[in-house]
Design an enzyme around this catalytic site. Structure first.
Site, PDB file in Angstrom:
ATOM      1  N   GLY A  94      -8.636  -7.896   4.437  1.00 46.96           N
ATOM      2  CA  GLY A  94      -9.250  -6.845   5.445  1.00 46.96           C
ATOM      3  C   GLY A  94      -8.411  -8.320   6.924  1.00 46.96           C
ATOM      4  N   CYS A 126       5.909 -39.680 -14.195  1.00 49.10           N
ATOM      5  CA  CYS A 126       4.438 -40.405 -13.886  1.00 49.10           C
ATOM      6  C   CYS A 126       3.882 -39.928 -11.832  1.00 49.10           C
ATOM      7  CB  CYS A 126       4.387 -41.450 -14.636  1.00 49.10           C
ATOM      8  SG  CYS A 126       4.255 -42.561 -13.827  1.00 49.10           S
ATOM      9  N   ASP A 148       6.981 -43.665  -5.574  1.00 47.72           N
ATOM     10  CA  ASP A 148       7.266 -44.316  -3.878  1.00 47.72           C
ATOM     11  C   ASP A 148       8.708 -43.901  -4.232  1.00 47.72           C
ATOM     12  OD1 ASP A 148       6.309 -46.689  -3.644  1.00 47.72           O
ATOM     13  OD2 ASP A 148       5.092 -47.425  -5.718  1.00 47.72           O
ATOM     14  N   TYR A 175       9.756 -35.958 -20.296  1.00 45.20           N
ATOM     15  CA  TYR A 175       8.555 -35.651 -20.070  1.00 45.20           C
ATOM     16  C   TYR A 175       8.017 -35.807 -19.254  1.00 45.20           C
ATOM     17  CZ  TYR A 175       6.898 -40.693 -20.162  1.00 45.20           C
ATOM     18  OH  TYR A 175       7.086 -41.799 -19.892  1.00 45.20           O
ATOM     19  N   ARG A 214      -3.183   2.939   8.352  1.00 47.63           N
ATOM     20  CA  ARG A 214      -3.463   2.213   7.545  1.00 47.63           C
ATOM     21  C   ARG A 214      -2.662   1.144   7.738  1.00 47.63           C
ATOM     22  NH1 ARG A 214      -4.061   4.283   1.467  1.00 47.63           N
ATOM     23  NH2 ARG A 214      -5.780   2.953   1.639  1.00 47.63           N
ATOM     24  N   ARG A 240      -2.294 -47.750 -15.831  1.00 47.52           N
ATOM     25  CA  ARG A 240      -1.999 -47.581 -14.673  1.00 47.52           C
ATOM     26  C   ARG A 240      -3.683 -49.531 -14.718  1.00 47.52           C
ATOM     27  NH1 ARG A 240      -3.972 -43.720 -12.540  1.00 47.52           N
ATOM     28  NH2 ARG A 240      -2.675 -42.760 -11.100  1.00 47.52           N
ATOM     29  N   SER A 300      10.575 -44.196 -16.094  1.00 42.73           N
ATOM     30  CA  SER A 300       9.730 -43.693 -15.795  1.00 42.73           C
ATOM     31  C   SER A 300       9.863 -43.378 -14.522  1.00 42.73           C
ATOM     32  CB  SER A 300       8.217 -43.948 -16.231  1.00 42.73           C
ATOM     33  OG  SER A 300       7.395 -42.880 -16.011  1.00 42.73           O
ATOM     34  N   MET A 311      -5.973  -7.496   8.764  1.00 43.86           N
ATOM     35  CA  MET A 311      -4.702  -6.748   9.267  1.00 43.86           C
ATOM     36  C   MET A 311      -5.997  -4.709   9.205  1.00 43.86           C
ATOM     37  SD  MET A 311      -0.951  -6.162   8.809  1.00 43.86           S
ATOM     38  CE  MET A 311      -1.275  -6.113   7.316  1.00 43.86           C
ATOM     39  N   LYS A 313       0.963  -1.294   0.068  1.00 44.76           N
ATOM     40  CA  LYS A 313      -0.354  -0.268   0.058  1.00 44.76           C
ATOM     41  C   LYS A 313       0.418   1.000  -0.179  1.00 44.76           C
ATOM     42  CE  LYS A 313      -4.032  -0.843   3.067  1.00 44.76           C
ATOM     43  NZ  LYS A 313      -4.212  -0.763   3.861  1.00 44.76           N
ATOM     44  N   ARG A 339      -3.341  -1.573  -6.555  1.00 46.36           N
ATOM     45  CA  ARG A 339      -2.676  -2.675  -6.556  1.00 46.36           C
ATOM     46  C   ARG A 339      -3.107  -4.255  -7.312  1.00 46.36           C
ATOM     47  NH1 ARG A 339      -5.699  -4.935  -1.203  1.00 46.36           N
ATOM     48  NH2 ARG A 339      -7.554  -4.829  -2.081  1.00 46.36           N
ATOM     49  N   HIS A 369      -5.902 -40.512   0.502  1.00 46.40           N
ATOM     50  CA  HIS A 369      -6.147 -41.081  -0.415  1.00 46.40           C
ATOM     51  C   HIS A 369      -6.855 -41.140  -1.447  1.00 46.40           C
ATOM     52  CE1 HIS A 369      -8.970 -44.766  -2.402  1.00 46.40           C
ATOM     53  NE2 HIS A 369      -7.446 -45.197  -2.573  1.00 46.40           N
ATOM     54  N   ARG A 413       1.744 -49.901 -17.396  1.00 44.76           N
ATOM     55  CA  ARG A 413       2.528 -50.319 -16.300  1.00 44.76           C
ATOM     56  C   ARG A 413       2.141 -51.588 -15.707  1.00 44.76           C
ATOM     57  NH1 ARG A 413       2.069 -47.277 -10.156  1.00 44.76           N
ATOM     58  NH2 ARG A 413      -0.048 -48.212 -10.508  1.00 44.76           N
TER      59      ARG A 413
HETATM   60  P1  ADP Z   1      -7.344  -2.708   4.266  1.00 45.04           P
HETATM   61  O1  ADP Z   1      -6.392  -2.946   3.529  1.00 45.04           O
HETATM   62  O2  ADP Z   1      -8.593  -3.189   4.952  1.00 45.04           O
HETATM   63  O3  ADP Z   1      -8.632  -1.889   2.558  1.00 45.04           O
HETATM   64  P2  ADP Z   1      -7.256   0.791   4.068  1.00 45.04           P
HETATM   65  O4  ADP Z   1      -6.278   1.480   4.842  1.00 45.04           O
HETATM   66  O5  ADP Z   1      -6.717   0.412   2.949  1.00 45.04           O
HETATM   67  O6  ADP Z   1      -7.435  -0.917   4.901  1.00 45.04           O
HETATM   68  O7  ADP Z   1      -8.887   1.819   4.158  1.00 45.04           O
HETATM   69  C1  ADP Z   1     -10.030   1.020   4.510  1.00 45.04           C
HETATM   70  C2  ADP Z   1     -10.340   1.791   4.106  1.00 45.04           C
HETATM   71  O8  ADP Z   1     -10.663   3.083   3.719  1.00 45.04           O
HETATM   72  C3  ADP Z   1     -10.370   1.490   2.583  1.00 45.04           C
HETATM   73  O9  ADP Z   1     -12.003   1.721   1.698  1.00 45.04           O
HETATM   74  C4  ADP Z   1      -9.624   3.160   2.425  1.00 45.04           C
HETATM   75  O10 ADP Z   1      -9.964   3.505   0.701  1.00 45.04           O
HETATM   76  C5  ADP Z   1     -10.099   3.947   2.841  1.00 45.04           C
HETATM   77  N1  ADP Z   1      -9.424   5.003   3.540  1.00 45.04           N
HETATM   78  C6  ADP Z   1      -8.334   5.372   4.211  1.00 45.04           C
HETATM   79  N2  ADP Z   1      -7.712   6.003   4.621  1.00 45.04           N
HETATM   80  C7  ADP Z   1      -8.144   7.236   4.428  1.00 45.04           C
HETATM   81  C8  ADP Z   1      -8.027   8.533   4.030  1.00 45.04           C
HETATM   82  N3  ADP Z   1      -7.028   9.105   4.307  1.00 45.04           N
HETATM   83  N4  ADP Z   1      -9.055   8.828   3.161  1.00 45.04           N
HETATM   84  C9  ADP Z   1     -10.142   8.892   3.409  1.00 45.04           C
HETATM   85  N5  ADP Z   1     -10.410   7.421   3.198  1.00 45.04           N
HETATM   86  C10 ADP Z   1      -9.360   6.294   3.668  1.00 45.04           C
HETATM   87 MG    MG Z   2      -7.589  -1.101   1.282  1.00 47.73          MG
HETATM   88 MG    MG Z   3       4.705 -46.948  -7.210  1.00 48.58          MG
END
Ligand code: ADP
Ligand code: MG
Ligand code: MG
Length: 915
Positions: A108, A863, A801, A883, A99, A594, A796, A110, A29, A372, A488, A650
């Protein structure tokens, strides 16, 4: 401007101290925020504290490095200067978000705190400068809630409780008779703030801090702490992310999407992440803050008009209603929409990959908050890779590197209709992909009966064993309560290309009562369930599926892969229909057919058992005479499907007692059929019992003790080939001896086969084309490879095994302790899933070297399970195999992995030269 601290990276005002390639330090980020700021995109200014501080924080009893506080204060001052607001100022306060952000995205897992800097005092300032009391108190309300949750750890007290803050909001809404948060008045929000603070005081024993400075440092500490919350730890474990990477913290000035109707917040992909279709795709909410979109508080709106119309159609919303109630960003914010499009294209060009972006609109102005690499389905990954080549964003090789090989498997199996509703009752391991529905049955026999009546079944067992094969064959899918990814059930199902969810430990199975239970939910024999083998979901009832089709994108993509790869790709297939499928998915031959599975059919097993129970050679020969025509027909079918391509067959491998009946009733029936007594049968069965069947009377040892068995099989193969040749079909059988560990052993058995070949040739006339080779699956064979290659046509590697014997580790018993080895860091991976490059790979290297030295053009393949595992395929490429062979559904995986190995090899050679 000079850097204020080695661990603080500023961004904003058109410049940045960090860069996209600094994700190790800044987290994904932080690194991408810096990159976007450098590109002069509208990014609210802020700064990122590096992951090194996170590790320092953990190593030093939650303390910060020297001078970090003054450096952070200077950075805040720099933000203040750009924006003309002051942190903690009573008149015009600067608010920030704190953040989290790790090297790789952990969605989601952290925490983040928004609107930090609000106090009883600053909220008044915010109210005054914004001229919007509702906004100010809505922001304060959100801040109390997030701070209470993330920093003060005020969470639901037990699993069934709701979030305590949400509960208060809910109560307030009911009290006021409103449905949506946005309908609450300023006074309601004021009351909520004081109720939240009462809750905090009573549960935490202190008040929400009124000092912004203190808020900031407590929040930074809490975000560092969130690196080690339970969710994050579990996620890392599952995804193999090291615990010592740590998270970065980004402190960023707030922009507000909750200031009114000309504000909004949303997420957008530069292409559709489920189909790959070009064009921006995403959702937004007017008058809201970031977390509202994911939280599902209100129905989010679509970004583009095209997607909006599609959405409306899917949800049966007529156009007039859509325009009035669900306008798209394209319609309600046309200028912002245009700008967002431009930015999306710019980011894609810059990063050369599909992006997943977060944005906020404050009073009609667009701000970018995150970008990202977008997660995508296999379908989208392939389409995007192919189209980006057309757009000149990537060359072909780069495009091939963009798709995870394992993802391709998803494309060949039917999938759950994404639009259908489903009630997920439990989740197990995604052991073998596909999506299937059927009636629940609890035994293999029941499965065959119900299936014979023309109904679909799901076989549910605690775990499966070879005795269940006939049930597994007729079942749509298999569900087990125990066992891992190499149990299995998992291995056999993958081999059969059958959907399987394994190790679903929440299941309580009652064989006697004919029911399965998950918590309070009971599903009885005959009721329908649905399995999703790609996610491990177990779903009540029937969910419609959609058939996959090989898109033009997929065909083109695989064609590129085939042009790059050096490794050949064959399939493991035991039946003509598997062989046909294999050809369709690009097999260049069969690497393992087999023969034992052919004996488990209800019409075959008796003849097989008669053969095993034979008291003497004559009796055995009589039983074999029944088996040969059936086997011959099997081979005709398979060799015909693979006309012109090699088929490695085999000879019988498993210990004979695996074929014998266990139940008294079955023993009685068999005795009657073959004219003997149940007692005698039990005697013979007991005499075949072994202490250690894996190392017992199996493989080539069967051929040595009972030459008539291998001779009969060879006859069936060679007669099939001659018959096909007479029809003008080019059959190329390769007869493979299992478990060879000694040259003489091979010579003796090969002489028997050549003998049979002469007989067949002289009787049926004509010249036979066939090869005799061996599996290399005992360590001794690797060491003796030179000797063996002198007499064998091909090798092969049987790495299941070979792995068992190299480690001295029984695959079927390892589930009990292998996890301990992995969690204690002794083994990195389950060696039955991913070929061990040093030990097993080392033996393979010896075998290849010695084998090729003895016979220059010795064909060498692999194989078994590893042939479809991308990392193992790459190792095979490096070892110089001819192969790999894998289940038909894994062929595209192997083809792509082989192409990637070739591309990577080319690259590392070049890098090597550069040095
Ligand atoms: P996560 O990794 O859980 O997406 P984020 O750090 O991206 O957490 O933030 C959670 C939400 O808050 C996201 O939708 C992000 O766009 C929003 N957000 C984070 N920082 C700001 C900011 N400075 N101003 C407005 N919205 C923010
Ligand atoms: Mg985010
Ligand atoms: Mg065998």
């Amino acid at each position: 401007m000079a850097r204020v601290h080695p661990d603080i990276y500023f961004f904003g005002g058109g410049t940045a101290e960090g860069r996209a390639d600094m994700r190790d330090l800044l987290g994904g980020k932080g690194a991408n925020l810096a990159e976007m700021a450098s590109l002069k995109l509208p990014v609210p200014p802020g700064f990122t504290i590096s992951t090194r501080v996170c590790n320092y924080f953990y190593d030093h009893g939650h303390k910060y490095p020297k001078a970090l506080d003054t450096a952070a204060a200077k950075s805040v001052a720099r933000v203040e200067k750009i924006l003309g607001r002051k942190f903690g100022d009573a008149k015009n306060p600067l608010l920030v978000s704190v953040r989290s952000g790790a090297r790789v995205s952990m969605p989601g897992m952290m925490d983040t705190v928004l609107n930090l800097g609000l106090t009883d005092e600053t909220v008044k300032g915010l109210e005054a400068v914004s001229g919007n009391a509702r906004f100010a108190w809505d922001s304060y309300r959100r801040f109390c809630q997030m701070y209470g949750d993330v920093v003060l750890k005020l969470k639901p007290e037990n699993k069934n409780d709701r979030d305590p803050f949400e509960e208060l909001i809910e109560r307030k809404k009911i009290h006021r008779g409103v449905k949506e948060d946005v309908e609450l008045s300023v006074d309601d929000l004021r009351e909520l703030v004081s109720e939240f603070r009462d809750l905090i005081r009573s549960r935490v024993g202190r008040d929400l801090p009124q000092d912004p400075e203190k808020q900031l440092w407590e929040a930074i500490g809490a975000v560092f702490d969130s690196w080690n919350n339970d969710r994050a730890i579990a996620y890392r474990k599952f995804n193999n992310i090291p615990g010592d990477w740590g998270t970065a913290v980004t402190v960023q000035s707030m922009v507000f999407g909750n200031l009114g109707a000309d504000c909004a917040t949303g997420v957008a992909f530069t292409r559709n992440p489920s189909t790959g279709a070009r064009g921006i795709y995403g959702e937004f909410l007017p008058n809201a803050q970031g977390e509202d979109v994911v939280a599902g508080i209100r129905t989010p709106l679509q970004i583009s008009l095209a997607a909006g119309r599609e959405w409306a159609e899917r949800n049966s919303v007529v156009e007039a209603e859509r325009v009035a109630r669900f306008p798209t960003l394209e319609e309600s914010f046309p200028l912002v929409y245009k700008e967002l499009l431009k930015i999306a294209q710019r980011l894609e060009k810059h990063f050369r990959d599909m992006q997943d972006m977060e944005f906020t609109i404050e009073r009609g102005r667009l701000f970018m908050l995150q970008t990202r690499t977008g997660k995508r389905t296999a379908e989208a990954a392939v389409r995007t890779a192919v189209e980006m080549v057309g757009e000149r964003l990537l060359d072909r090789r780069a495009a091939l590197m963009r798709v995870e090989p394992v993802q391709l498997e998803q494309l060949l199996h039917p999938r759950l209709d994404p639009a259908a509703a489903k009630e997920v009752i439990a989740r197990g391991l995604p052991a073998s992909p596909g999506a299937v529905s059927g009636e629940v049955v609890f035994s293999a026999d029941e499965a065959t009966v119900v299936q014979a009546a023309g109904r679909k079944v799901i076989l549910v067992r605690h775990e499966t064993s070879p005795e269940d094969i006939h049930g597994m064959q007729v079942a749509e899918g298999i569900l087990t309560a125990r066992g891992g990814m190499t149990s299995h059930a998992a291995v056999v199902a993958r081999g059969m290309g059958k959907c399987c969810v394994a190790g679903c430990s929440a299941l309580e199975i009652d064989y006697a009562g004919g029911a399965l239970k998950v918590g309070d939910r009971v599903i009885r024999r005959g009721e329908y369930i649905t399995l999703d083998g790609s996610t491990g979901e177990v779903i009540a009832g029937r969910v419609p599926t959609v058939q996959p089709e090989m898109s033009d994108f997929f065909v083109k993509f695989m064609h590129w892969a085939d042009q790059e790869r050096k490794l050949g790709v064959r399939a493991n297939a035991d039946t003509p229909s598997d062989a046909r499928l294999a050809r369709e998915y690009g097999a260049e031959g069969i690497g393992l057919c087999r023969t034992e599975h052919m004996f488990f059919g209800p019409d075959r097993i008796d003849a097989m058992r008669e053969m095993i129970m034979a008291e003497d050679k004559q009796q055995r020969a009589r039983a074999l005479d029944k088996i040969v025509p059936m086997q011959r027909a099997d081979f005709v079918g398979i060799l015909r499907e693979m006309a012109g391509l090699p088929v490695t067959i085999r000879l019988l491998d498993p210990p004979l007692h695996e074929f014998l009946p266990k139940e008294d009733e079955e023993i009685r029936k068999l005795a009657e059929n073959i004219g003997t007594t149940p007692e005698r049968l039990r005697q013979i069965r007991d005499s075949l019992e072994e202490f250690n069947p894996m190392l017992g009377h199996r493989g080539a040892r069967l051929g040595v003790s009972y030459p008539e068995i291998y001779r009969a099989q060879a006859r069936a193969i060679l007669e099939a080939a001659t018959a096909l040749r007479a029809e003008g079909v080019r059959a190329i059988p390769e007869i493979m001896l299992p478990l060879i560990g000694e040259r003489k052993e091979f010579e003796v058995l090969a002489a028997d086969i050549r003998d049979v070949a002469r007989e067949v040739a002289s009787r049926d006339g004509g010249k036979l084309q066939y090869h005799i080779g061996t599996m290399i699956e005992v360590p001794r064979a690797c060491i003796e490879a030179g000797e063996i290659a002198a007499v064998a046509d091909f090798f092969s590697f049987g790495t299941n095994d070979l792995t068992q014997m190299t480690y001295g580790l029984s695959r079927d018993d390892s589930a009990r302790f292998l996890d301990d080895y992995i969690s204690r860091g002794i083994y990195k991976k389950d060696p039955f899933q991913e070929l061990d490059p040093e030990g097993v790979g080392g033996l393979m290297r010896i075998a290849i070297e010695r084998g090729r030295k003895a016979k220059k053009n010795l064909s060498i393949g692999i194989c078994g399970e590893h042939g479809g595992d991308p990392a193992s395929v790459k190792l095979c490429h490096k070892l110089g195999l001819d192969y790999v062979s894998c289940s038909p559904f894994r062929l595209p995986v192997a083809r792509l992995a082989a192409a990637q190995a070739a591309i990577e090899g080319r690259k590392s050679k070049r890098e090597f030269k550069d040095v």
